[in-house]
Enzyme design. Sequence first.
Site, PDB file in Angstrom:
ATOM      1  N   ASP A  24       0.882   4.177   7.112  1.00 34.82           N
ATOM      2  CA  ASP A  24       2.237   4.618   6.419  1.00 34.82           C
ATOM      3  C   ASP A  24       2.326   5.991   6.671  1.00 34.82           C
ATOM      4  O   ASP A  24       2.917   6.790   5.750  1.00 34.82           O
ATOM      5  CB  ASP A  24       2.058   4.531   4.944  1.00 34.82           C
ATOM      6  CG  ASP A  24       2.113   2.764   4.562  1.00 34.82           C
ATOM      7  OD1 ASP A  24       2.048   2.000   5.606  1.00 34.82           O
ATOM      8  OD2 ASP A  24       1.982   2.729   3.375  1.00 34.82           O
ATOM      9  N   LYS A  63       4.596  -3.662   5.891  1.00 35.42           N
ATOM     10  CA  LYS A  63       4.139  -4.298   4.583  1.00 35.42           C
ATOM     11  C   LYS A  63       5.101  -3.941   3.188  1.00 35.42           C
ATOM     12  O   LYS A  63       5.491  -2.935   3.312  1.00 35.42           O
ATOM     13  CB  LYS A  63       2.701  -3.847   4.607  1.00 35.42           C
ATOM     14  CG  LYS A  63       2.685  -2.402   4.249  1.00 35.42           C
ATOM     15  CD  LYS A  63       1.040  -1.904   4.320  1.00 35.42           C
ATOM     16  CE  LYS A  63       0.941  -0.344   4.091  1.00 35.42           C
ATOM     17  NZ  LYS A  63       1.173   0.053   2.715  1.00 35.42           N
ATOM     18  N   LYS A  70       1.239  -2.106  -1.125  1.00 39.79           N
ATOM     19  CA  LYS A  70       0.502  -0.656  -1.033  1.00 39.79           C
ATOM     20  C   LYS A  70      -0.684  -1.428   0.058  1.00 39.79           C
ATOM     21  O   LYS A  70      -0.850  -0.581   0.868  1.00 39.79           O
ATOM     22  CB  LYS A  70      -0.224  -0.272  -2.283  1.00 39.79           C
ATOM     23  CG  LYS A  70       0.714  -0.143  -3.272  1.00 39.79           C
ATOM     24  CD  LYS A  70       1.895   0.980  -2.845  1.00 39.79           C
ATOM     25  CE  LYS A  70       2.761   1.437  -4.053  1.00 39.79           C
ATOM     26  NZ  LYS A  70       3.882   2.041  -3.514  1.00 39.79           N
ATOM     27  N   CYS A 127      -1.910   3.745  -0.879  1.00 45.46           N
ATOM     28  CA  CYS A 127      -1.983   2.711   0.271  1.00 45.46           C
ATOM     29  C   CYS A 127      -3.372   2.661   0.972  1.00 45.46           C
ATOM     30  O   CYS A 127      -3.804   1.509   1.508  1.00 45.46           O
ATOM     31  CB  CYS A 127      -0.944   2.769   1.291  1.00 45.46           C
ATOM     32  SG  CYS A 127       0.649   2.371   0.254  1.00 45.46           S
TER      33      CYS A 127
HETATM   34  N1  TIU Z   1       1.760   4.617   1.431  1.00 49.54           N
HETATM   35  C1  TIU Z   1       1.768   5.046   0.269  1.00 49.54           C
HETATM   36  O1  TIU Z   1       0.615   5.475  -0.265  1.00 49.54           O
HETATM   37  N2  TIU Z   1       2.675   4.630  -0.839  1.00 49.54           N
HETATM   38  C2  TIU Z   1       2.797   5.302  -1.843  1.00 49.54           C
HETATM   39  O2  TIU Z   1       3.702   5.036  -2.783  1.00 49.54           O
HETATM   40  N3  TIU Z   1       2.125   6.340  -2.016  1.00 49.54           N
HETATM   41  C3  TIU Z   1       2.144   7.335  -3.035  1.00 49.54           C
HETATM   42  O3  TIU Z   1       1.224   8.039  -3.251  1.00 49.54           O
HETATM   43  N4  TIU Z   1       3.302   7.257  -3.861  1.00 49.54           N
END
Ligand code: TIU
Length: 216
Positions: A24, A126, A129, A157
Site C-alpha cells: 500500500d 485488495k 487491510k 495493513c
Molecule cells: N494501508 C493501510 O494501512 N491502510 C490504512 O487505512 N491505514 C491507516 O493507518 N489508516
Amino acid sequence: MPTVAADPGPFTFDPATTALLVIDMQRDFLLPGGFGESLGNDVAQLRRTIEPLAALLAAWRAAGLRVIHTREGHVPDLSDCPPAKLRRGSMIGQPGRFGKILIRGEYGHDIIDELRPLDGETVIDKPGKGAFYATDLSDALKDATSLVVTGVTTEVCVHTTIREANDRGYECLVLADCVGSYFPEFQRVGLQMIAAQGGIFGWVAESSALIKEITR
Ligand code: TIU
C-alpha cells in the site's frame, strides 16, 4: 542460505522461495495534501520509508527475486466496501485532491512514482487491510514460504497482512525502516509485537542487514 541479523534472532531464508511484499505505498497515504494528511496525519512518518524501500527494491530486483505490490482500494461503485468500513472510513469514495479517495483507477489510489512496479511484477488490489482477504495473493505467491514485508501502515495493513500470513504458514521478516506508521508510538510497539514471545509473528530487521545478504 542467507541469514539476516534480526530480532528475536537470525532469520535464514531461501531466496528462491521468498517474496518481497510492498504493502500500500499509495499516493493517498503518502502524498502531502492527500487523504492521509487530510485526516490530520503526519505523512513524513510514512515518507521516511521511501528512500530505504527504493534501495531495497533496487537490490532485490538486481538479485532477480520476486516482488509483489499491493494497493488498498475499492471499485467505483463501492460494492466491495463493507458498509461498516464506509461509515468509519468516512472519506472513501469522496473527491480528494488526487481523485476519489481509495478508488481503483484514481491517481491517488496508485503507487507513488518512486516505487512504481516494473512490468511483470504482480500488483494485488485488495479491499481490506489484509492482503490475503478477498484477493488471489496465495496463488500469486505460488511456492513461496517466506515473506519480506514492507509498506504502510505498520499497525494497520502491515500487521493485518502479517497475521494472515502467519495463519497460512509463511515466515515473515519485517523491515523496520521500510514500514511506517503515522503514529511513532504505534510504529515502536507494532514492531515489538511482531518479535515478542520468541517471534510470535516473525522477525524484525533493518533493510541494510538484508541488502548485505542479497548483494554478496
Ligand atoms: N494501508 C493501510 O494501512 N491502510 C490504512 O487505512 N491505514 C491507516 O493507518 N489508516
